[in-house]
Enzyme design. Sequence first.
Site, PDB file in Angstrom:
ATOM      1  N   ALA A  16     -22.069 -99.626  69.619  1.00 32.93           N
ATOM      2  CA  ALA A  16     -21.132 -98.629  70.278  1.00 32.93           C
ATOM      3  C   ALA A  16     -19.676 -99.736  70.131  1.00 32.93           C
ATOM      4  CB  ALA A  16     -21.257 -98.680  71.917  1.00 32.93           C
ATOM      5  N   ASP A 179     -28.768 -88.576  61.874  1.00 28.70           N
ATOM      6  CA  ASP A 179     -29.399 -90.024  60.499  1.00 28.70           C
ATOM      7  C   ASP A 179     -28.299 -89.391  59.580  1.00 28.70           C
ATOM      8  OD1 ASP A 179     -29.827 -89.917  57.713  1.00 28.70           O
ATOM      9  OD2 ASP A 179     -32.074 -89.716  57.645  1.00 28.70           O
ATOM     10  N   HIS A 180     -27.338 -90.488  59.685  1.00 24.50           N
ATOM     11  CA  HIS A 180     -26.214 -90.409  59.265  1.00 24.50           C
ATOM     12  C   HIS A 180     -26.031 -90.583  57.792  1.00 24.50           C
ATOM     13  CE1 HIS A 180     -26.917 -94.246  57.545  1.00 24.50           C
ATOM     14  NE2 HIS A 180     -25.605 -94.520  56.762  1.00 24.50           N
ATOM     15  N   HIS A 242     -33.329 -90.734  55.657  1.00 19.26           N
ATOM     16  CA  HIS A 242     -32.192 -90.787  54.918  1.00 19.26           C
ATOM     17  C   HIS A 242     -32.393 -90.134  52.909  1.00 19.26           C
ATOM     18  CE1 HIS A 242     -29.967 -93.023  57.335  1.00 19.26           C
ATOM     19  NE2 HIS A 242     -30.338 -93.891  56.937  1.00 19.26           N
TER      20      HIS A 242
HETATM   21  N1  LIG Z   1     -25.716-101.556  64.961  1.00 14.84           N
HETATM   22  C1  LIG Z   1     -25.574-100.582  64.012  1.00 14.84           C
HETATM   23  O1  LIG Z   1     -25.316-100.642  63.181  1.00 14.84           O
HETATM   24  C2  LIG Z   1     -26.777 -99.268  64.238  1.00 14.84           C
HETATM   25  C3  LIG Z   1     -27.272 -99.202  64.927  1.00 14.84           C
HETATM   26  N2  LIG Z   1     -28.523 -98.095  65.314  1.00 14.84           N
HETATM   27  C4  LIG Z   1     -29.690 -98.239  65.821  1.00 14.84           C
HETATM   28  O2  LIG Z   1     -28.859 -97.743  67.253  1.00 14.84           O
HETATM   29  C5  LIG Z   1     -29.745 -98.314  68.010  1.00 14.84           C
HETATM   30  C6  LIG Z   1     -28.627 -99.417  69.240  1.00 14.84           C
HETATM   31  O3  LIG Z   1     -28.310-100.471  68.071  1.00 14.84           O
HETATM   32  P1  LIG Z   1     -27.367-102.299  68.405  1.00 14.84           P
HETATM   33  O4  LIG Z   1     -26.333-101.411  69.097  1.00 14.84           O
HETATM   34  O5  LIG Z   1     -27.264-102.195  66.938  1.00 14.84           O
HETATM   35  O6  LIG Z   1     -27.825-102.800  69.708  1.00 14.84           O
HETATM   36  P2  LIG Z   1     -27.858-103.746  70.292  1.00 14.84           P
HETATM   37  O7  LIG Z   1     -28.832-104.446  69.970  1.00 14.84           O
HETATM   38  O8  LIG Z   1     -26.081-104.606  69.762  1.00 14.84           O
HETATM   39  O9  LIG Z   1     -27.386-103.112  71.530  1.00 14.84           O
HETATM   40  C7  LIG Z   1     -28.115-102.565  72.067  1.00 14.84           C
HETATM   41  C8  LIG Z   1     -27.293-101.921  73.815  1.00 14.84           C
HETATM   42  O10 LIG Z   1     -28.899-101.694  74.327  1.00 14.84           O
HETATM   43  C9  LIG Z   1     -27.987-102.509  76.222  1.00 14.84           C
HETATM   44  N3  LIG Z   1     -29.702-102.477  76.816  1.00 14.84           N
HETATM   45  C10 LIG Z   1     -30.537-103.460  76.542  1.00 14.84           C
HETATM   46  N4  LIG Z   1     -31.361-103.151  77.103  1.00 14.84           N
HETATM   47  C11 LIG Z   1     -30.786-103.188  77.882  1.00 14.84           C
HETATM   48  C12 LIG Z   1     -31.483-102.493  79.673  1.00 14.84           C
HETATM   49  N5  LIG Z   1     -32.810-102.804  80.311  1.00 14.84           N
HETATM   50  N6  LIG Z   1     -30.434-102.015  80.553  1.00 14.84           N
HETATM   51  C13 LIG Z   1     -29.301-100.956  80.313  1.00 14.84           C
HETATM   52  N7  LIG Z   1     -28.849-101.522  78.390  1.00 14.84           N
HETATM   53  C14 LIG Z   1     -29.344-101.976  77.740  1.00 14.84           C
HETATM   54  C15 LIG Z   1     -27.436-103.536  76.015  1.00 14.84           C
HETATM   55  O11 LIG Z   1     -26.391-103.543  76.791  1.00 14.84           O
HETATM   56  P3  LIG Z   1     -26.772-105.119  77.408  1.00 14.84           P
HETATM   57  O12 LIG Z   1     -26.663-105.972  76.851  1.00 14.84           O
HETATM   58  O13 LIG Z   1     -24.822-104.753  78.267  1.00 14.84           O
HETATM   59  O14 LIG Z   1     -27.907-105.325  78.479  1.00 14.84           O
HETATM   60  C16 LIG Z   1     -26.525-102.891  74.305  1.00 14.84           C
HETATM   61  O15 LIG Z   1     -25.641-102.155  74.792  1.00 14.84           O
HETATM   62  C17 LIG Z   1     -30.058 -98.352  67.834  1.00 14.84           C
HETATM   63  O16 LIG Z   1     -31.415 -97.787  68.507  1.00 14.84           O
HETATM   64  C18 LIG Z   1     -29.661 -99.134  66.590  1.00 14.84           C
HETATM   65  O17 LIG Z   1     -31.495 -99.255  65.758  1.00 14.84           O
HETATM   66  C19 LIG Z   1     -28.632 -97.519  64.614  1.00 14.84           C
HETATM   67  C20 LIG Z   1     -27.596 -97.471  62.358  1.00 14.84           C
HETATM   68  C21 LIG Z   1     -27.003 -98.762  62.667  1.00 14.84           C
HETATM   69  O1  LIG Z   2     -29.478 -96.572  57.681  1.00 14.46           O
HETATM   70  C1  LIG Z   2     -29.550 -97.424  57.175  1.00 14.46           C
HETATM   71  O2  LIG Z   2     -28.522 -96.910  56.162  1.00 14.46           O
HETATM   72  C2  LIG Z   2     -28.107 -98.393  55.454  1.00 14.46           C
HETATM   73  C3  LIG Z   2     -27.310 -98.010  54.289  1.00 14.46           C
HETATM   74  O3  LIG Z   2     -25.986 -97.134  54.616  1.00 14.46           O
HETATM   75  P1  LIG Z   2     -25.314 -96.756  53.719  1.00 14.46           P
HETATM   76  O4  LIG Z   2     -24.399 -95.198  54.549  1.00 14.46           O
HETATM   77  O5  LIG Z   2     -24.120 -97.899  53.671  1.00 14.46           O
HETATM   78  O6  LIG Z   2     -25.159 -95.919  52.612  1.00 14.46           O
HETATM   79  C4  LIG Z   2     -29.196 -99.782  55.340  1.00 14.46           C
HETATM   80  O7  LIG Z   2     -28.068-100.841  54.424  1.00 14.46           O
HETATM   81  C5  LIG Z   2     -29.687 -99.911  55.979  1.00 14.46           C
HETATM   82  O8  LIG Z   2     -30.547-101.131  56.589  1.00 14.46           O
HETATM   83  C6  LIG Z   2     -30.270 -98.311  56.980  1.00 14.46           C
HETATM   84  O9  LIG Z   2     -30.646 -99.180  57.799  1.00 14.46           O
END
Ligand SMILES: NC(=O)C1=CN([C@@H]2O[C@H](COP(=O)(O)OP(=O)(O)OC[C@H]3O[C@@H](n4cnc5c(N)ncnc54)[C@H](OP(=O)(O)O)[C@@H]3O)[C@@H](O)[C@H]2O)C=CC1
Ligand SMILES: O=C1O[C@H](COP(=O)(O)O)[C@@H](O)[C@H](O)[C@H]1O
Length: 483
Positions: A16, A179-180, A242
Amino acid sequence: MDPLTFVLFGATGDLAKRKIFPTLYHLFLDGKLPASFSVIGLGRREWTDNVLRTHIKESLNHFSKRFSEECSRMDTFLDAIHYVPLDVTDQESYNHLLKQIQKREAEHSIPENRLFYLSVAPDLIDTITTNIQKSGLGDGKGWKRLIIEKPFGSDLTSAQLLNKKLTSAFEESEIYRIDHYLGKSMVQNLEVLKFANPIFQSSWNPENISNVQITASETVGVEDRASYYDRAGAIRDMFQNHMLQMLMMTAMQVPEQLNASSIRQEKRKIMEFLQPLKKEDFNEHIVRGQYGPGKINGTPVVGYREEPGIEAVSQNDTFIAARLFVHYPDSGPVPFYIRTGKRMKEKSTRIVIEFKNRNKDLYKGKIDQAEPNLLDIEINKEGMSLQLNLKNPATKQIEPISFSFAANAKETPGEYELLLYDALRGDSTFFAHWEEVELSWQWVQPILEAFDEDLLPLHFYPSGSMGPEAADRLLEKDGFTWW
Ligand SMILES: NC(=O)C1=CN([C@@H]2O[C@H](COP(=O)(O)OP(=O)(O)OC[C@H]3O[C@@H](n4cnc5c(N)ncnc54)[C@H](OP(=O)(O)O)[C@@H]3O)[C@@H](O)[C@H]2O)C=CC1
Ligand SMILES: O=C1O[C@H](COP(=O)(O)O)[C@@H](O)[C@H](O)[C@H]1O
């Protein structure tokens, strides 16, 4: 665009902060959000509206190139954002959430159009969708949509199970699986390149293509994601989603219409045309690799097994290469060579289409020494080049020349901007349909099992290289080399 409420589960999380809020802000600045909208951020933390708004400002400062303290429109944007503390496992809290959403809908005359974005760990998805359904959050008079992030399952069975649960709360047409790579402008452009250019309409087909190569190489290693990555490997992290999505987009044939259902139908066909692998043939088709120590841009780096959080005996794949054949029913098979890995020589995602040379006899001794015609599409650098042959009048030799195009990356919207905008408008063309996802897992499943059963050797490659030499041999047996 319809006025709507954007309900963000995981508003306090990493994705987020880094992607979703900057994307919403850019869409707002570009006038791509509806005139009336409300964003409800959710997380367990006991934040208030103001804490979330301050957090968003900080994240924009870090992750948005368009952030400026003085931006007069920032307050209007932030005013639309509210925070509701909620534990997704607590069913009662959803009633409170519904009241909060309804309150904003009434205040801003927003119809009950609700987009639920699940930016949370995959194991929470089922709980959330079930609770959305039970609480009546999804029963408004308007539309409802669900955006979910990868990973979508970790094998065929888990993906099927997840989908079954999702579809008991949402229709397939309401589900937007991100799927980005499908949000990358050059991936989206494959369709235009192929079908809007007469020059390619007649040449981008099995009769004229000798092979296609798709490479996604990264210089980064496992970073701080050891616990996830050591279970996923390159095959789940990149290949199943991807890489196969890029294959579908490259290989698909002309759709009946330019809409989501026709394009997805053509993509699905490609997965059906993909020759399944037999276990006894795996060595001819799949190479799995793992990075050892080496140098990235001159800096020494440790091998995968020395990375924090990784077992010294890990057999995990940080590289995978595959030799696949798409069997078009009306014409012959086209070989596709795919490779992706971490700690490779350069960060690059490329699709190279090599065309057949039908006039070898005419130019005997000349053209067979020249390079073939290549269409080289640079996905991340947002450019492409077309390599042709011309005679050098001075030397009388045939030499390759190249026409290239580079997009102005500054002007191209980011992946999440393109995808989110589409989801807000209800256009699912560049989201993964369940059938594509299921067929991808079906194709990959025997390889997952072969990895588990250690049926394929693990090839080590030095960090900073282009992967194990075994990956070169995949093509050499067909008379090709990686471009
Ligand atoms: N980070 C990235 O770059 C990427 C992430 N993703 C996917 O996006 C998703 C989120 O990833 P990411 O943001 O990194 O994860 P984080 O661990 O940073 O965030 C997880 C979020 O889930 C919330 N959360 C966890 N448990 C609960 C609960 N029981 N109730 C309510 N809220 C909850 C947390 O809120 P709080 O801590 O306040 O409870 C937090 O906002 C995952 O599926 C990940 O695979 C995909 C591509 C890239
Ligand atoms: O989804 C994923 O993609 C990244 C690579 O993405 P890109 O847009 O930088 O090419 C990868 O690093 C990561 O491991 C994977 O979860």
